[in-house]
Design a protein around this motif. Structure first.
Motif, PDB file in Angstrom:
ATOM      1  N   GLY A   1       0.812  -1.213   0.000  1.00 37.28           N
ATOM      2  CA  GLY A   1       0.000   0.000   0.000  1.00 37.28           C
ATOM      3  C   GLY A   1       0.849   1.268   0.000  1.00 37.28           C
ATOM      4  N   LEU A   2       0.191   2.382  -0.231  1.00 40.39           N
ATOM      5  CA  LEU A   2       0.846   3.688  -0.255  1.00 40.39           C
ATOM      6  C   LEU A   2       0.654   4.404   1.072  1.00 40.39           C
ATOM      7  N   THR A   3       1.580   5.305   1.384  1.00 42.42           N
ATOM      8  CA  THR A   3       1.509   6.060   2.635  1.00 42.42           C
ATOM      9  C   THR A   3       1.581   7.547   2.323  1.00 42.42           C
ATOM     10  N   GLY A   4       0.656   8.294   2.888  1.00 43.65           N
ATOM     11  CA  GLY A   4       0.606   9.732   2.657  1.00 43.65           C
ATOM     12  C   GLY A   4       1.861  10.439   3.125  1.00 43.65           C
ATOM     13  N   THR A   5       2.194  11.537   2.452  1.00 45.20           N
ATOM     14  CA  THR A   5       3.407  12.281   2.778  1.00 45.20           C
ATOM     15  C   THR A   5       3.282  13.703   2.247  1.00 45.20           C
ATOM     16  N   TYR A   6       4.277  14.523   2.531  1.00 45.92           N
ATOM     17  CA  TYR A   6       4.354  15.875   1.961  1.00 45.92           C
ATOM     18  C   TYR A   6       5.238  15.817   0.727  1.00 45.92           C
ATOM     19  N   MET A   7       4.835  16.521  -0.324  1.00 45.68           N
ATOM     20  CA  MET A   7       5.699  16.609  -1.500  1.00 45.68           C
ATOM     21  C   MET A   7       5.558  17.976  -2.156  1.00 45.68           C
ATOM     22  N   LEU A   8       6.692  18.468  -2.655  1.00 43.68           N
ATOM     23  CA  LEU A   8       6.741  19.706  -3.432  1.00 43.68           C
ATOM     24  C   LEU A   8       7.061  19.308  -4.866  1.00 43.68           C
TER      25      LEU A   8
END
Length: 437
Positions: free
Chosen positions: A158-165
């Motif tokens: 599965g995928l895990t939420g994160t911060y991205m620019l």
């Protein structure tokens, strides 16, 4: 290879309604893969690129039912994921750049997504790094087979939420990452996200499906992942690029045309930029009326009197897809203007065909062209040309409709990729255009 034969120099008159937006439809169709429930979509344009994507979805075993003109239902409850690694998919997906956006929803829902290196218009480099860097930040692993020109991303846990620019405000990149993030665990924050109306439409559709997305319409999106999404019903906006094409056509042919149901609130700077060329636009409800410019149209100057420049930028800037239309429309303006194509380095190379028709254009470099308008004191000359891409193709068609004599445009499949039954629709307002096999 198909061909248009165009007898130019005729004034047109009447109403024309824009098709559904191509760029929105490609995003929305990929989003049907996010749920096992039925999704109904209206105002889908009947054009080559969209029909190719519908074919790919059918081969992926999405259940597709045509409900009426432009209306379909899709149900992705029994997908054949092995198709993604087949030779058939490598062939079909490589011919459609929009197919890249099936990766995000498949990765989010099934933990894996594959895509052949996609094709599309030859308008310069259009890299995919933004897409895959976003997936990697969500926890996916990336692989690329140079020999097979094939991309893959996998996230078996599965995928895990994160911060991205994001490194660029890519529309398809943002759409792809958002479609993956809505089914990720936790919160994903995307800064420097694209925010054009069609991306807003995608986000609103996913919210209707049960997604949690904040900041729609801004360049900062916050997505709280959910376990699953449900079905919904959605209507595609009118195509702003086609609307701009008809504005340019009306001015170049001195025609009185009303463009129906344009969704004014989603046009952004388009009316304002055409007015910089001196073109008169009247708002009538949700329609645009362009009167016949019998006395021509004059390029404005900036407040300090300096030379007018029209350039593109990510939304809410002026869309790059209309710069070709602005350039051809400027060839009959009164005055001079510089067209600055910042986002793609090969999109202005079609101007040699306009120069052959008698247009006064100086191609400064791959990004800038100076246009010296004729002010209708001389007309463009009919000629034979070949369409290199969708937007250049429609620009050449507009030039041919304004020129004296009979022109021929080959490779009209490029125009058909983005414009629905364009010859029949133009014939209804008086255009002398014939499709030849």
């Amino acid at each position: 290879m198909g061909t248009f034969k165009i007898e130019g120099g005729h004034q047109l008159k009447g109403d024309i309604q824009p098709q559904g937006a191509k760029n929105e439809a490609l995003q929305i169709l990929c989003a049907v893969l996010l749920t096992k429930e039925k999704v109904t979509i209206h105002n889908i344009p009947d054009i080559r690129d969209v029909n190719k994507l519908i074919t790919i979805l059918g081969n992926l075993r999405v259940k597709i039912e045509k409900l009426g003109k432009g209306s379909y239902s899709f149900q992705s409850d029994d997908l054949d994921l092995d198709y993604l690694e087949s030779e058939l998919f490598k062939e079909e997906g490589s011919g459609l750049r929009g197919s890249i956006m099936i990766v995000g929803p498949l990765l989010g829902r099934f933990g894996k997504g594959y895509i052949p290196r996609p094709g599309g218009d030859k308008i310069g480099r259009r890299r995919l790094d933004t897409h895959f860097e976003g997936f990697i930040k969500l926890g996916a692993t990336f692989r690329y087979s140079k020999e097979e020109r094939f991309y893959g991303v996998e996230a078996p846990n599965g995928l895990t939420g994160t911060y991205m620019l994001l490194d660029e405000a890519s529309v398809t990149g943002t759409a792809n990452i958002v479609m993956a993030a809505v089914l990720a665990n936790g919160t994903t924050t995307i800064y420097n996200a694209a925010c054009e109306p069609y991306l807003q439409q995608l986000c609103k559709m996913m919210v209707a499906m049960g997604a949690s997305i904040k900041g729609i319409g801004s360049n900062l999106l916050e997505i709280e992942g959910v376990e699953e999404l449900k079905g919904c019903e959605h209507t595609v906006l009118p195509d702003m690029i086609e609307i701009g094409s008809w504005i340019g056509l009306a001015a170049m042919t001195k025609s009185e045309i009303t463009i129906k149901k344009v969704s004014w609130e989603n046009l952004g700077q388009i009316p304002q930029v055409f007015r910089k060329l001196g073109i008169t636009l009247e708002r009538r409800g949700d329609d645009i009326h362009i009167p016949a410019h019998t006395n021509g149209y004059e390029v404005q100057s900036f407040i300090d009197g300096s030379f007018m420049t029209i350039s593109d930028a990510p939304w809410p800037g002026f869309t790059p897809d209309l710069l070709s239309i602005m350039l051809v429309t400027a060839t009959q303006a009164r005055g001079e203007v510089m067209i600055h194509q910042k986002m793609f380095e090969s999109r202005l190379f079609f101007v040699d065909k306009l120069i052959d028709m008698g247009a006064k254009i100086i191609l400064c470099d791959p990004h800038r062209a100076t246009v010296i308008g004729h002010d209708f004191k001389s007309t463009l000359k009919a000629t034979t040309m070949t369409s290199p891409d969708i937007r250049a193709g429609i620009s050449l068609l507009i030039a041919a409709l304004s020129a004296k004599g009979t022109s021929t445009i080959h490779n009209i499949e490029q125009i058909d990729r983005g414009y629905e039954n364009i010859d029949e629709r133009l014939q209804r307002i008086g255009a002398k255009i014939t499709r030849l096999d």
